[in-house]
Design a protein around this motif. Structure first.
Motif, short mmCIF file in Angstrom:
data_model
loop_
_atom_site.label_atom_id
_atom_site.label_comp_id
_atom_site.label_asym_id
_atom_site.label_seq_id
_atom_site.Cartn_x
_atom_site.Cartn_y
_atom_site.Cartn_z
N ASN A 82 8.61 -3.72 2.92
CA ASN A 82 7.28 -3.43 3.42
C ASN A 82 6.37 -4.59 3.14
OD1 ASN A 82 4.69 -2.40 3.71
ND2 ASN A 82 5.42 -0.35 3.28
N ARG A 89 3.17 -4.59 4.04
CA ARG A 89 1.80 -4.17 4.24
C ARG A 89 0.87 -4.60 3.12
NH1 ARG A 89 2.35 1.97 5.43
NH2 ARG A 89 4.50 1.38 5.61
N PHE A 90 1.38 -4.82 1.94
CA PHE A 90 0.49 -5.10 0.83
C PHE A 90 0.43 -6.56 0.48
CE2 PHE A 90 -0.39 -0.81 0.36
CZ PHE A 90 0.77 -0.10 0.53
N LEU A 149 6.37 -6.63 -15.46
CA LEU A 149 5.29 -6.51 -14.49
C LEU A 149 3.97 -6.94 -15.12
CD1 LEU A 149 4.71 -5.69 -11.61
CD2 LEU A 149 4.44 -3.34 -12.37
N LEU A 194 1.39 5.49 2.81
CA LEU A 194 0.86 4.61 1.78
C LEU A 194 1.91 4.21 0.76
CD1 LEU A 194 -2.43 6.57 1.05
CD2 LEU A 194 -2.19 4.49 2.40
N VAL A 195 3.10 4.81 0.89
CA VAL A 195 4.12 4.56 -0.12
C VAL A 195 4.84 3.25 0.17
CG1 VAL A 195 6.36 5.36 -0.96
CG2 VAL A 195 4.49 6.96 -0.73
N ARG A 196 4.89 2.41 -0.82
CA ARG A 196 5.55 1.11 -0.71
C ARG A 196 7.06 1.35 -0.60
NH1 ARG A 196 4.14 -4.22 -2.56
NH2 ARG A 196 5.89 -5.49 -1.94
N HIS A 241 11.17 -1.75 -8.37
CA HIS A 241 10.79 -0.34 -8.35
C HIS A 241 9.43 -0.16 -8.98
CE1 HIS A 241 15.27 0.08 -8.10
NE2 HIS A 241 14.94 1.01 -7.24
N VAL A 242 9.22 -0.72 -10.18
CA VAL A 242 7.97 -0.43 -10.88
C VAL A 242 6.78 -1.02 -10.13
CG1 VAL A 242 9.10 -0.15 -13.11
CG2 VAL A 242 8.13 -2.37 -12.51
N GLU A 243 6.98 -2.15 -9.48
CA GLU A 243 5.86 -2.67 -8.70
C GLU A 243 5.57 -1.78 -7.49
OE1 GLU A 243 5.23 -6.71 -8.20
OE2 GLU A 243 3.80 -6.35 -6.56
N LEU A 278 3.64 1.11 -8.76
CA LEU A 278 2.27 0.74 -9.09
C LEU A 278 1.42 0.66 -7.84
CD1 LEU A 278 0.05 -0.40 -10.99
CD2 LEU A 278 1.02 -2.65 -10.63
N THR A 279 1.88 -0.10 -6.86
CA THR A 279 1.05 -0.29 -5.67
C THR A 279 0.94 0.99 -4.85
OG1 THR A 279 2.99 -1.26 -4.62
CG2 THR A 279 1.35 -2.78 -5.47
N GLU A 284 -1.65 3.15 -6.59
CA GLU A 284 -3.02 2.67 -6.35
C GLU A 284 -3.50 3.10 -4.97
OE1 GLU A 284 -2.55 -1.50 -7.07
OE2 GLU A 284 -3.12 -1.30 -9.18
N SER A 285 -2.66 2.93 -3.97
CA SER A 285 -3.07 3.30 -2.62
C SER A 285 -3.30 4.79 -2.49
CB SER A 285 -2.00 2.87 -1.61
OG SER A 285 -1.77 1.50 -1.72
N ILE A 333 -3.62 7.14 -11.26
CA ILE A 333 -2.64 6.06 -11.11
C ILE A 333 -1.66 6.06 -12.27
CG2 ILE A 333 -2.37 3.54 -11.11
CD1 ILE A 333 -5.05 3.42 -9.58
N GLN A 374 2.74 7.10 -12.44
CA GLN A 374 3.79 6.22 -12.92
C GLN A 374 4.42 6.75 -14.19
OE1 GLN A 374 2.75 1.87 -12.48
NE2 GLN A 374 0.76 2.86 -12.17
#
Lengths: 477, 509
Positions: free
Chosen positions: A2, A4-5, A253, B29-31, B53-55, B58-59, B62-63, B137, B141
């Protein structure tokens, strides 16, 4: 993947453009000599070279002695002859855990978890033979000084489509069963790792907003980390291990929240944005060459800007049965006898490899086709070495002088899944550590020894790596 | 009980259900997460959470949180009344109960309220919505959201070496089994009231879940994974050879398999026999031509009767045939059935064996090409498990289209001698229709299907300790055919669903 971000878009949409780095931040730590870098390039399917004799050989240099200057490079290796002086052919290296029968289940198409870890995968293969320990890039990366922004860079080309995080497609591992999933999207990888170096100036408001976001993220990740610790308190061993791997990813991270140019980039003449033609579809096998080139440019740039000194690049996965070499012409698209022949789909890398001894009817000149695709791979390797050679490094030499590229393959004679006498090459002396320009004969040497010696070149202690072998002082200058 | 993160599909559905009341289309909105490999149970089993995965978590968090707090008054009434710590506590307990799939403990509430306080002190956030956003948020997580493990701060109690799953764990197991997603409020309430403490209570809740539209996704997901359709979505075909193949063909084929399974299991309350032999199949315009049905058009699926001489049940659906096609497709198709339908293990290729086939010229049939597998004893010991079954599917080409001839002038030979059925028996069949009838008469197949469902219910491969539970499930219906819904009920009532063995090193009372 993706996109998008993405925080920024690629520069240079019209092909290669050179945008020199704007006003650099001065760094407290100024390098006087150039640091050493290492890149592991991993492919599958072997080369055109039998495991035990030279009845088929288009890979190993021919002639007497070690000195490549006096030897003949056959049809696949000759592609690299302009870099002859930089190459170390290592003949006699085995994937010991497989060759010694230490792995249950059939690891032929799931051995990628063992190539850079040097341990026998556990389990019976039903979960894709995950690695049994950390990979060499993980260990070298962990030893890097903290000023280097990214401990290691794990990139891939279309490696995310086959059972990601298993021995079928993952070469880098933080620890046993804890895969470092590679980034297979060049646009995304640029955003994460290079945009900080090339993004240009932010306005004060933008900078403030960025700082606020980073502070929030730090706060949240700190909380999540403690939450994970509490969570694992009463779990059993294996479960706790899994949560620890998760926790380690969170810590990673946190560290990656800020990626600014490293100390070596200060006035680094070789640090510029390569510009990559977009758009690229990271899910498309038809764009394999473009994706590969983009990832190679990224790694070279990341080295030149001292954003990282350790990288891995995986080409496809351990089978690569979706890789069709359309760009090599019609010979590489076999029209079927009927809608059933060749599976009805066109000839892919795995088929080509297995056609070598089988000579399955309907596919002419199978050996030539295998040689052809291996030459193509070596043409990509040539491009990589040229890219490295073209970048000036801090000490006045080229980036290639201070790098070791380790070209890794999971098989020798891929058509019979053989893991003896693997066609591995080290390119680049790694800052003078290796004496290159040679064809070195070893005897049943575990792959571990090569990895351990590369580790020594990068500053690790002179000690064995993984469960087999030692180091290879004979390779040193 | 393994500790498993939500799989990619489960994460997306859970987000959709958790944010349903808060957002319009949260899944967009899901990455993207990496796909999950099959794991030892054969069903999607996430690996240890990587940086990727963790990023993504996180994103995505947030969204999702950013969008949700834009309408905070719609779902957090106390916000309008007077946003303060009391309101924050209310948010944590109500959102948390659904997000963590159990009541939030006092300790957890305390930690989250501390985080809430720090958003003002350390992050200098002023308005309530922004501060709650940060708390949300963090909760998204949390391992309590991301993992299947609903124990809370309590330590499990072990009696006679077994741990009884608590009411929250059972609620989660029920909903992820039936829906592939989180429990709804009604199920959480049932858990809280003690209704899930008995086998009867579990059956009753399961019946409600299976009657809910969300069951279509859970059961469809099982069917797709069971038939190993994973790569169909990304399948590329050369347009010169397959002009009709589009980017959507693969995913439409996958969808048909899911629709067929839910049509049999839910709409028709059918049995395993129906699943293997029925010719009442949902078809749409994209797939119609592959079945020789010219008159159907449009994307909507509708149930039609296929030709009973040419098709039977699940296996001859074009998606299943296509996902297991290739130069040596009898082997792939045979392996699918042998492994997933008969539950006979096929040993891996030995290390020192040359797996290549001899070249016997361009005019040889596929059977002749694969003959070495039956004549060479080294090959035959394993290949006899697979190749014969695969030959029965010879009428279906690489897109599952029925063909009478392998090549012009060369009629298909789909006869096969299938070994190692019940009691070591062998059966002669001609074509997939006969094969389906034979398989549906096998006790092995009946038991294997129960095991496959059981595995997805408990999230791991079945072991010797599960034998009695599987016996019980297999016995449902006696000599007759239980409905697939009956099997779901029997599984949730079994000991294997309600109890677990503590894992090594786990702290228990």
């Amino acid at each position: 993947m993706n996109r998008r971000f993405s925080r920024r878009h690629f520069l240079g949409a019209m092909g290669a453009s050179l945008a020199f780095l704007p006003a650099m931040r001065t760094s407290a730590l100024h390098q006087s000599a150039a640091p050493r870098r290492v890149l592991f390039v991993v492919k599958s399917n072997g080369n055109y070279a039998n495991a035990f004799d030279n009845s088929r050989n288009e890979f190993w240099p021919e002639g007497e002695g070690e000195d490549l200057a006096t030897k003949v490079l056959p049809r696949v290796s000759e592609v690299l002859q302009s870099h002859r002086d930089h190459l170390l052919f290592l003949e006699g290296v085995n994937l010991t855990p497989v060759v010694d029968g230490l792995v249950a289940g059939n690891p032929d198409h799931s051995s990628w978890g063992m190539l850079l870890t040097g341990r026998a995968a556990t389990g019976d293969g039903s979960d894709g033979h995950p690695a049994a320990g950390p990979s060499i890039d993980q260990v070298i990366g962990a030893s890097m000084p903290s000023e280097v922004p990214v401990a290691k860079l794990n990139l891939g080309v279309l490696s995310h489509l086959r059972d990601p995080g298993t021995g079928k497609s993952c070469i880098s591992w933080r620890d046993a069963k804890a895969p470092n999933i590679p980034n297979t999207d060049p646009t995304d990888a640029f955003d994460r790792f290079l945009a900080g170096a090339f993004g240009g100036g932010l306005s004060p408001e933008e900078r403030e907003a960025q700082e606020r976001m980073r502070a929030q993220r730090r706060s949240v990740l700190d909380f999540v980390g403690r939450d994970l610790e509490r969570f694992s308190a009463n779990l059993g061993h294996e479960h706790r291990q899994q949560v620890e791997a998760h926790l380690e990813s969170i810590r990673q991270l946190e560290r990656d929240l800020v990626v600014d140019p490293g100390p070596g980039a200060d006035g680094a003449p070789g640090c510029f944005d390569p510009g990559i033609a977009s758009p690229l579809d990271p899910d498309s096998w038809a764009q394999f060459p473009q994706l590969l080139r983009a990832q190679m440019e990224l790694i070279v740039t990341a080295f030149a800007c001292d954003i990282t000194r350790v990288a891995t690049l995986s080409l496809g996965d351990a089978v690569c049965d979706k890789l069709v070499f359309r760009w090599l012409g019609d010979d590489y698209l076999i029209p079927p006898r009927s809608s059933n022949a060749g599976g009805g789909s066109v000839t892919q890398y795995h088929d080509i490899t297995h056609s070598v001894s089988a000579q399955q009817s309907g596919m002419q000149d199978d050996n030539e086709r295998k040689i052809g695709v291996e030459r193509w791979h070596f043409e990509q390797y040539l491009l990589l070495l040229d890219l490295l050679a073209a970048r000036p490094d801090l000490d006045g030499g080229s980036l290639l002088d201070n790098t070791a590229v380790v070209f890794v393959d999971s098989h020798s004679a891929g058509w019979v899944h053989n893991e003896h006498r693997l066609p591995w090459i080290i390119a680049g002396s790694c800052g003078g550590h290796f004496r290159t320009g040679r064809h070195v004969k070893l005897s049943n040497e575990p792959t571990n020894s090569v990895l351990a010696e590369v580790g020594v070149a990068m500053g690790l202690p002179d000690a064995p790596f993984g469960d087999f072998g030692g180091t290879l002082p004979g390779l040193r200058a | 009980m393994p500790l498993r993160r939500l799989s990619r599909a489960e994460y997306q559905r859970t987000v959709r259900d958790l944010f349903g009341p808060l957002s319009e289309n949260p899944v967009r909105l899901v990455r993207d997460l990496p796909a999950d490999p099959p794991g030892t149970s054969g069903f999607a089993t996430p690996v240890a959470a990587s940086l990727f995965h963790v990023e993504a978590y996180l994103t995505s968090a947030e969204s999702l949180a950013t969008e949700a707090v834009q309408n905070i008054d719609d779902w957090l009434p106390c916000h309008a009344a007077g946003a303060d710590e009391v309101c924050a506590r209310e948010f944590i307990t109500t959102f948390g109960r659904r997000a963590f799939r159990r009541p939030v403990t006092d300790e957890e509430i305390g930690e989250l309220l501390e985080l809430f306080a720090s958003t003002a002190d350390e992050l200098a956030l002023a308005d309530f919505a922004s501060r709650i956003r940060v708390v949300m948020i963090a909760m998204l997580q949390s391992p309590r959201f991301l993992y299947h493990w609903q124990l809370g701060e309590d330590v499990a109690e072990s009696v006679d070496g077994l741990v009884a799953l608590n009411e929250w764990e059972l609620a989660s197991r029920l909903s992820y089994f039936a829906w592939g997603s989180m429990p709804d409020d009604e199920l959480l309430d049932a858990a809280e009231s003690g209704a899930l403490a008995t086998a009867t209570g579990l059956e009753a809740s399961m019946a409600r879940l299976l009657a809910d539209p969300r069951a279509r996704q859970g059961l469809g997901e099982f069917a797709s994974q069971w038939m190993q359709l994973g790569e169909l979505e990304h399948e590329e075909r050369d347009p010169a050879l397959f002009p009709e193949w589009t980017d959507e063909t693969g995913s439409t084929m996958d969808r048909q398999v899911r629709e067929f399974f839910t049509y049999v299991a839910l709409d028709s309350e059918g049995t395993l026999h129906d699943l293997l032999t029925s010719v009442q199949v949902p078809v749409n315009g994209t797939l119609a031509r592959l079945y020789d049905l010219e008159e159907i058009s449009g994307e909507e699926f509708r149930v039609v009767d296929l030709d009973a001489d040419r098709r039977a049940g699940l296996f001859t659906l074009v998606g299943v045939m296509t996902a297991h096609s290739g130069p040596n497709q009898p082997i792939y198709r045979g392996k699918l059935v042998r492994d997933r339908v008969l539950c006979d293990e096929v040993p891996p290729v030995p290390q020192d064996v040359d797996p290549s086939l001899p070249d016997i010229g361009p005019d040889a049939t596929r059977r002749e090409q694969l003959e070495k597998h039956s004549t060479d004893p080294v090959c035959a010991s394993c290949h006899r498990l697979m190749d014969p079954i695969g030959f029965a599917f010879e009428h279906y080409d690489t897109l599952g289209v029925w063909q009478a001839e392998e090549r012009p002038g060369l009629p298909v030979d789909a006869t096969a001698e299938i070994p190692l059925l019940d009691g070591g028996e062998t059966a002669m069949v001609d074509g997939a229709v006969e094969l389906a009838e034979v398989l549906s008469s096998q006790d092995k197949v009946r038991r294997c299907f129960a095991r496959q469902l059981y595995r997805i219910a408990i999230g791991r491969r079945d072991e010797p300790v599960d034998a009695s539970s599987i016996d019980r499930v297999t016995a449902v219906g006696g000599d007759g055919w239980p409905t697939i819904l009956d099997l779901y009920a029997a599984i949730v009532a079994s000991d294997g669903f309600r109890f677990r063995v503590p894992s090594e090193g786990e702290v228990t009372l």
